[in-house]
Design a protein around this motif. Structure first.
Motif, short mmCIF file in Angstrom:
data_model
loop_
_atom_site.label_atom_id
_atom_site.label_comp_id
_atom_site.label_asym_id
_atom_site.label_seq_id
_atom_site.Cartn_x
_atom_site.Cartn_y
_atom_site.Cartn_z
N ASP A 372 14.41 4.24 3.75
CA ASP A 372 13.26 4.57 2.91
C ASP A 372 12.00 4.04 3.60
N ALA A 373 11.26 4.95 4.21
CA ALA A 373 10.05 4.56 4.93
C ALA A 373 8.87 4.29 4.01
N HIS A 374 9.05 4.49 2.70
CA HIS A 374 7.93 4.43 1.77
C HIS A 374 8.02 3.26 0.79
N ILE A 375 8.77 2.26 1.15
CA ILE A 375 8.93 1.10 0.28
C ILE A 375 7.61 0.34 0.17
N GLY A 376 7.26 -0.05 -1.04
CA GLY A 376 6.06 -0.85 -1.27
C GLY A 376 6.37 -2.01 -2.18
N PRO A 377 5.38 -2.80 -2.55
CA PRO A 377 5.61 -3.91 -3.47
C PRO A 377 6.09 -3.41 -4.82
N GLY A 378 6.92 -4.23 -5.47
CA GLY A 378 7.35 -3.91 -6.82
C GLY A 378 6.41 -4.53 -7.84
N ASP A 379 6.82 -4.50 -9.09
CA ASP A 379 6.03 -5.12 -10.17
C ASP A 379 6.90 -6.19 -10.84
N PRO A 380 6.79 -7.44 -10.39
CA PRO A 380 7.63 -8.50 -10.96
C PRO A 380 7.08 -9.09 -12.25
N TYR A 381 5.84 -8.79 -12.60
CA TYR A 381 5.20 -9.45 -13.75
C TYR A 381 5.95 -9.25 -15.07
N PRO A 382 6.46 -8.05 -15.36
CA PRO A 382 7.21 -7.90 -16.63
C PRO A 382 8.42 -8.82 -16.73
N PHE A 383 8.94 -9.28 -15.60
CA PHE A 383 10.12 -10.14 -15.62
C PHE A 383 9.76 -11.60 -15.92
N GLU A 384 8.47 -11.84 -16.10
CA GLU A 384 8.05 -13.14 -16.63
C GLU A 384 7.13 -12.96 -17.83
N GLY A 385 7.27 -11.79 -18.48
CA GLY A 385 6.56 -11.52 -19.72
C GLY A 385 5.07 -11.32 -19.58
N LYS A 386 4.62 -10.79 -18.45
CA LYS A 386 3.19 -10.62 -18.20
C LYS A 386 2.90 -9.20 -17.73
N GLN A 387 1.60 -8.86 -17.73
CA GLN A 387 1.15 -7.60 -17.16
C GLN A 387 0.59 -7.86 -15.77
N ASN A 388 0.84 -6.94 -14.87
CA ASN A 388 0.39 -7.09 -13.49
C ASN A 388 -1.12 -6.91 -13.41
N PRO A 389 -1.87 -7.98 -13.02
CA PRO A 389 -3.33 -7.86 -12.93
C PRO A 389 -3.79 -7.06 -11.72
N TYR A 390 -2.85 -6.70 -10.85
CA TYR A 390 -3.23 -6.01 -9.61
C TYR A 390 -2.73 -4.57 -9.57
N ILE A 391 -2.36 -4.02 -10.74
CA ILE A 391 -1.89 -2.63 -10.78
C ILE A 391 -2.92 -1.68 -10.19
N ASN A 392 -4.16 -1.85 -10.58
CA ASN A 392 -5.20 -0.94 -10.07
C ASN A 392 -5.36 -1.07 -8.56
N LEU A 393 -5.27 -2.31 -8.07
CA LEU A 393 -5.38 -2.53 -6.63
C LEU A 393 -4.23 -1.85 -5.89
N LEU A 394 -3.04 -1.96 -6.44
CA LEU A 394 -1.88 -1.32 -5.83
C LEU A 394 -2.00 0.21 -5.88
N LYS A 395 -2.52 0.72 -6.99
CA LYS A 395 -2.69 2.17 -7.10
C LYS A 395 -3.75 2.67 -6.12
#
Length: 626
Positions: A372-395
């Protein structure tokens, strides 16, 4: 005869892994074990053990010796260690990473046309961490004096027979060394001759470094004569380095050559003791340093791999290699975006990143039949009960965060055509490693680095400055936690390991090699844990390396660092059938004779009460056991 040859080959390859031969013998000991990057440095550790020092004292002596030998590091570099304390039965993490100096800002480096801070010279330097880290470890966990522990290194600074590796590196890099007057004075001992660097075996003298080390020991001795405690005497040596005349000369020499480090920077910096990060893999507790290193990437990879039956795949089968490659890509994608200095940037989602549930989610992304040449960072924040503050940056970067879809990398993350040799040099960029253990139960694993050749020496101190500033980024889109700022530590590749089983030390291991460190350590550990190899066989066993990650070292342009999806380095002995399978999966293959490390390690045989030392056949690494 032809049929007999084929039969012999079948028999050889059918031998169990435990029966395979090694190029180096296993080291055995019952009292102590000392393993490091140079034979003379291992001897320094042995000398300290023979004086009654414990594993911490011996590790510090080996650290001092390797710094003095320029074993891809110097005294101005950085130290990070994991220590097992048999009194408390706990693993302790030592953070002796320097930080960015005053004036080291994004605007400053971008104003000079850089996409990353420079890889060489005074502007690459963080504050020196090794002297402070060494003294801290001695104060809190050692037994001997600084004078005793530094004696081998001081003897070497007065003159030792230099090894070919360091001498030839000085000669190879002499044009760069000539840019810096103090480096030129120390390293080019035959100015104007055809060979200006020392010859292998020549007695190499470092008068300035000897003076610096002598000043530190003198400060300790003077304090003891005044009736000060051992701790106070060691701190007197520490203060002379970071606040006294040594500091003044270091700063003067750095600034004369264009560096940014100030007296305030040196006085403000301090080593730190931390709680290590840990996960359990099939009953074995695996300890790594915190997220200012890349160490947690190995923990993440193990959480992913726990969802597969690796043993049934077979050691270095195409399926095994593919599965590990994909797991490492997933963990390194997270490393490249989420890891950074926890002291200055709060909120790295380490709880989520290291959760078993997140590992299972990441494991589900692995495609069984192609890379898979298109692997990127995941979103681990839900696994500690939080929202990812960097979603927009990743998008903005173009990553797909919907876990029902595949992550994909934007075009600029998909590789470039820089020369293979230059890229591999950056991928492998070295350090050294130190392993020490004793019968009292002390265990030390260290991966010190920085100030490697071609080093810029700070004034008349004899100390080569660190080059670790290059591990910062200047663009938050690459990693919002690792953007350069004064007083901040870069996210480094340096990554010692400790492994406990049933509450007791099981393995201790470290390896040099930049971004390959946790790749090689992961495979080394699995060699032992899954395939039952001895520690020596595991250090020599053929590994592979992925290039599908952002490089942490080398080059000042984005194109110098970007990932190369599907590129894999394999051992020359990889069977043709495995090569063909990997090509069909979309891999681009390259090969090398030795792909094992060099890894240094200690195994603890509790059944017999002995220590087993391993040191790979990759380089000059060596050990002594007793």
């Amino acid at each position: 005869m032809k049929h007999l040859s084929v039969l012999l080959l079948i028999v050889i390859f059918a031998l169990p892994l435990s029966a395979q031969q090694t190029q180096k013998p296993m080291l055995y000991g019952s009292s102590w074990m000392a393993v490091t990057g140079k034979p003379m440095a291992a001897t320094a550790g042995a000398m300290i053990f023979q004086q009654g020092g414990n594993a911490v004292d011996a590790a510090c002596a080996m650290l001092a010796a390797t710094c003095t030998m320029w074993d891809t590091l110097s005294w101005g570099g950085e130290t990070q260690a994991l220590i097992y304390d048999p009194k408390t039965h706990k693993v302790i993490a030592i953070n002796a990473m320097g930080f960015a100096p005053t004036g080291a800002t994004v605007a400053y480096f971008k104003g000079k046309g850089y996409n990353f801070p420079p890889e060489y010279g005074p502007l690459a330097a963080t504050t020196p961490g090794t002297p402070g880290g060494l003294i801290y470890m001695l104060i809190h966990y050692g037994k001997l004096s600084l004078k005793q522990v530094l004696a081998p290194a001081m003897h070497m600074a007065a003159g030792y027979a230099i090894e070919a590796q360091a001498a030839n590196t000085m000669e190879r890099d002499k044009e760069m060394l000539k840019q810096w007057p103090y480096s030129k004075k120390v390293f080019l001992t035959h100015p104007g001759e055809k060979r200006e660097a020392p010859e292998p075996g020549e007695i190499f003298v470092q008068k300035d470094l000897l003076t610096t080390l002598t000043k530190m020991v003198d400060a300790e001795t003077a304090a003891l004569k005044k009736g000060k405690s051992r701790e106070a005497a060691l701190m007197a040596a520490y203060d002379r380095f970071y606040k006294g005349d040594i500091a003044k000369e270091f700063v003067r020499g750095s600034q004369e050559q264009g560096g940014l480090i100030t007296m305030q920077d040196l006085a403000k910096w301090k080593p730190a003791e931390e709680e290590p990060l840990m996960i359990n893999y099939k009953g074995i507790d695996v300890y790594k340093l915190q997220q200012w290193t890349q160490g947690p990437a190995m923990l993440q990879a193990l959480n992913i791999l726990e969802n597969f039956d690796l043993k049934s795949m077979g050691y270095n089968s195409s399926k095994y290699i593919h599965t590990l490659y994909q797991a490492m890509n997933l963990s390194f994608a997270d490393r490249d975006f989420y890891y950074g200095d926890p002291y200055t940037n709060k909120g790295q989602p380490m709880k989520g990143l290291l959760s078993k549930e997140y590992g299972k989610q990441r494991a589900a992304l692995i495609q069984y039949n192609n890379n898979d040449a298109h692997i990127g960072p995941g979103d681990p924040y839900p696994f500690e009960g939080k929202q990812n503050p960097y979603i927009n940056l990743l998008k903005q970067r173009g990553f797909e965060m919907d876990t029902t879809k595949r992550n994909f990398a934007p075009t600029h993350d998909l590789g470039n055509n820089s020369p293979k040799e230059e890229y591999q040099d950056r991928l492998w960029r070295g350090t050294t490693s130190i392993e020490a253990a004793d019968k009292e139960g002390w265990v030390v694993s260290v991966t010190p680095s920085g100030g490697w050749l071609p080093a810029c020496i700070a004034g008349n101190t004899g100390i080569g400055m660190s080059q670790r500033m290059q591990s910062f980024v200047l663009d938050s889109a690459l990693n919002p936690f690792n953007v350069v700022a004064p007083g901040k530590r870069p996210r480094v590749t340096l990554s010692p390991s400790l492994f406990l089983k049933d509450g007791k030390p099981f393995l201790s291991a470290a390896v040099q090699g930049g971004d390959t460190q946790d790749q090689n350590l992961l495979q080394f550990f699995l060699n032992v844990a899954e395939f039952g190899m001895t520690v020596q066989k595991a250090t020599e066993a053929a590994n592979f390396n992925t290039n599908q990650l952002w490089l942490s070292l080398g080059g000042t342009k984005t194109s110098d660092r970007e990932p190369k999806p599907g590129q894999i380095l394999l051992n020359n002995n990889t069977p043709e059938s495995v090569r063909n399978d990997l090509k069909k999966m979309g891999y681009t293959l390259s090969f090398a004779d030795r792909t094992s490390g060099p890894i240094n390690a200690v195994y603890f045989d509790w059944k017999h009460g002995s220590l087993w030392g391993g040191s790979s056949n990759h380089g000059e690494d060596y050990g002594i056991g007793w």
